[in-house]
Design an enzyme around this catalytic site. Structure first.
Site, PDB file in Angstrom:
ATOM      1  N   ASP A 201     -20.766  36.025 128.511  1.00 29.54           N
ATOM      2  CA  ASP A 201     -21.837  36.287 127.560  1.00 29.54           C
ATOM      3  C   ASP A 201     -23.155  36.236 128.326  1.00 29.54           C
ATOM      4  O   ASP A 201     -23.570  35.173 128.780  1.00 29.54           O
ATOM      5  CB  ASP A 201     -21.822  35.242 126.446  1.00 29.54           C
ATOM      6  CG  ASP A 201     -22.856  35.519 125.368  1.00 29.54           C
ATOM      7  OD1 ASP A 201     -23.658  36.472 125.530  1.00 29.54           O
ATOM      8  OD2 ASP A 201     -22.875  34.780 124.364  1.00 29.54           O
TER       9      ASP A 201
ATOM     10  N   TYR B  70     -36.807  46.070 121.032  1.00 28.97           N
ATOM     11  CA  TYR B  70     -35.852  47.013 121.622  1.00 28.97           C
ATOM     12  C   TYR B  70     -36.547  48.033 122.527  1.00 28.97           C
ATOM     13  O   TYR B  70     -36.210  48.173 123.715  1.00 28.97           O
ATOM     14  CB  TYR B  70     -35.053  47.736 120.533  1.00 28.97           C
ATOM     15  CG  TYR B  70     -33.958  48.610 121.096  1.00 28.97           C
ATOM     16  CD1 TYR B  70     -32.764  48.047 121.531  1.00 28.97           C
ATOM     17  CD2 TYR B  70     -34.132  49.984 121.216  1.00 28.97           C
ATOM     18  CE1 TYR B  70     -31.765  48.834 122.069  1.00 28.97           C
ATOM     19  CE2 TYR B  70     -33.127  50.775 121.760  1.00 28.97           C
ATOM     20  CZ  TYR B  70     -31.951  50.197 122.175  1.00 28.97           C
ATOM     21  OH  TYR B  70     -30.960  50.979 122.724  1.00 28.97           O
TER      22      TYR B  70
ATOM     23  N   LYS C  82     -36.520  48.443 126.755  1.00 24.87           N
ATOM     24  CA  LYS C  82     -36.098  49.668 127.432  1.00 24.87           C
ATOM     25  C   LYS C  82     -37.213  50.224 128.316  1.00 24.87           C
ATOM     26  O   LYS C  82     -36.962  50.758 129.404  1.00 24.87           O
ATOM     27  CB  LYS C  82     -35.647  50.704 126.412  1.00 24.87           C
ATOM     28  CG  LYS C  82     -34.422  50.266 125.597  1.00 24.87           C
ATOM     29  CD  LYS C  82     -33.262  49.873 126.493  1.00 24.87           C
ATOM     30  CE  LYS C  82     -32.000  49.565 125.691  1.00 24.87           C
ATOM     31  NZ  LYS C  82     -30.853  49.204 126.556  1.00 24.87           N
TER      32      LYS C  82
ATOM     33  N   ASN D  46     -25.341  47.771 131.510  1.00 23.88           N
ATOM     34  CA  ASN D  46     -25.228  48.485 130.236  1.00 23.88           C
ATOM     35  C   ASN D  46     -25.293  47.564 129.027  1.00 23.88           C
ATOM     36  O   ASN D  46     -25.628  48.017 127.938  1.00 23.88           O
ATOM     37  CB  ASN D  46     -23.909  49.267 130.208  1.00 23.88           C
ATOM     38  CG  ASN D  46     -23.563  49.749 128.821  1.00 23.88           C
ATOM     39  OD1 ASN D  46     -24.130  50.718 128.318  1.00 23.88           O
ATOM     40  ND2 ASN D  46     -22.634  49.051 128.158  1.00 23.88           N
TER      41      ASN D  46
END
Length: 266
Positions: free
Chosen positions: A61, A154, A158, A88
């Site tokens: 994890d 988010y 990115k 990923n």
């Protein structure tokens, strides 16, 4: 001598599993990591049988700050030299920033920002010594366009991965190491099931969606060419180009108007 392998995080489903499939098809040994042990083992068995490659499963994890060091140490202990690193692992946190406790955001930052950077820092030196390596950080088109309300961290995470990959690419090209930020748009995977936004996504037109296989094959070709940023698909590249032409305030208004139809921003 250590055997060369690809390490894929978040490999139990979606884009991560597709990276594992395509790398195995090319004859590359694999180290797969994710939280879901049963899924990892099932995928590993399938790839061993189909492609005859060595596949090691290291369930972890990445929200645990100790996980990146453990993965590096375990690969070394097993004599698995990582020639390809695919960062990923990721997910989304729905709702507004203040609607979730800080620990939820701290875990998100650990998985999507800190862990990829640490894994690069740990595996990159050996790649440079060998004079060859490939690192793919799975970012998103979201990191290149205005951020909507909801999923507050988010797009920020990115954008961080994109800039991080770009700098890392420039620092390591001379050593034979290529670093790529893979930037897909909407991709068929379990992402929206996990975040609970599948119903909202049903309103998206079909032409906005890409298949995970196409995203991965495009990214693998791009990293070999030495690209540092690759936006998957012509539609997504057109969106990126259009956004560059828009004034920031107009871009924000467009995102605010359309984003509420597809995001849980409570």
């Amino acid at each position: 001598m250590s055997s060369l392998h690809a390490l894929v995080t978040g490999a139990s489903a979606g884009i991560g599993a597709e990276f594992a499939r395509q790398l195995a098809a090319s004859g590359c040994g694999l180290v797969l990591t994710a939280r879901r042990t049963e899924r990892l083992e099932a995928l590993a068995a399938q790839l061993r049988e189909r492609h005859g490659v060595d596949v090691a499963c290291l369930p972890a994890d990445l929200a645990d700050p100790r996980a990146p060091a453990w993965l590096h140490e375990e690969c070394a202990r097993r004599g698995l030299a990582i020639d390809v690193l695919v960062n990923n692992a990721g997910y989304g946190v729905t709702g507004s920033f203040l609607s979730r406790p800080w620990q939820t955001h701290a875990d998100f930052i650990q998985v999507l920002m800190t862990a990829p950077a640490e894994l690069c820092h740990r595996f990159l030196p050996a790649m440079r010594e060998r004079g060859r390596g490939r690192i793919i950080n799975v970012a998103s088109l979201a990191g290149l366009v205005p951020a909507p309300a909801g999923h507050t961290l988010y797009a920020a995470s990115k954008a961080y991965l994109i800039k991080f990959s770009q700098a890392l690419s420039l620092e390591n090209r001379a050593y034979g190491v290529h670093v790529l930020a893979c930037c897909p748009g909407f991709t068929h995977s379990e992402f929206h099931d996990v975040t609970g936004t599948r119903e909202q996504m049903k309103g998206m037109p079909r032409w906005m969606w890409m298949d995970a296989g196409a995203v991965v094959s495009d990214a693998l070709a791009a990293v070999e060419r030495g690209e540092s940023i690759r936006v998957s698909g012509r539609v997504n590249r057109a969106i990126k180009a259009l956004v560059k032409l828009l004034p920031d305030r107009l871009g924000e208004r467009l995102v605010a108007g359309g984003g509420k139809n597809f995001r849980d921003s409570t």
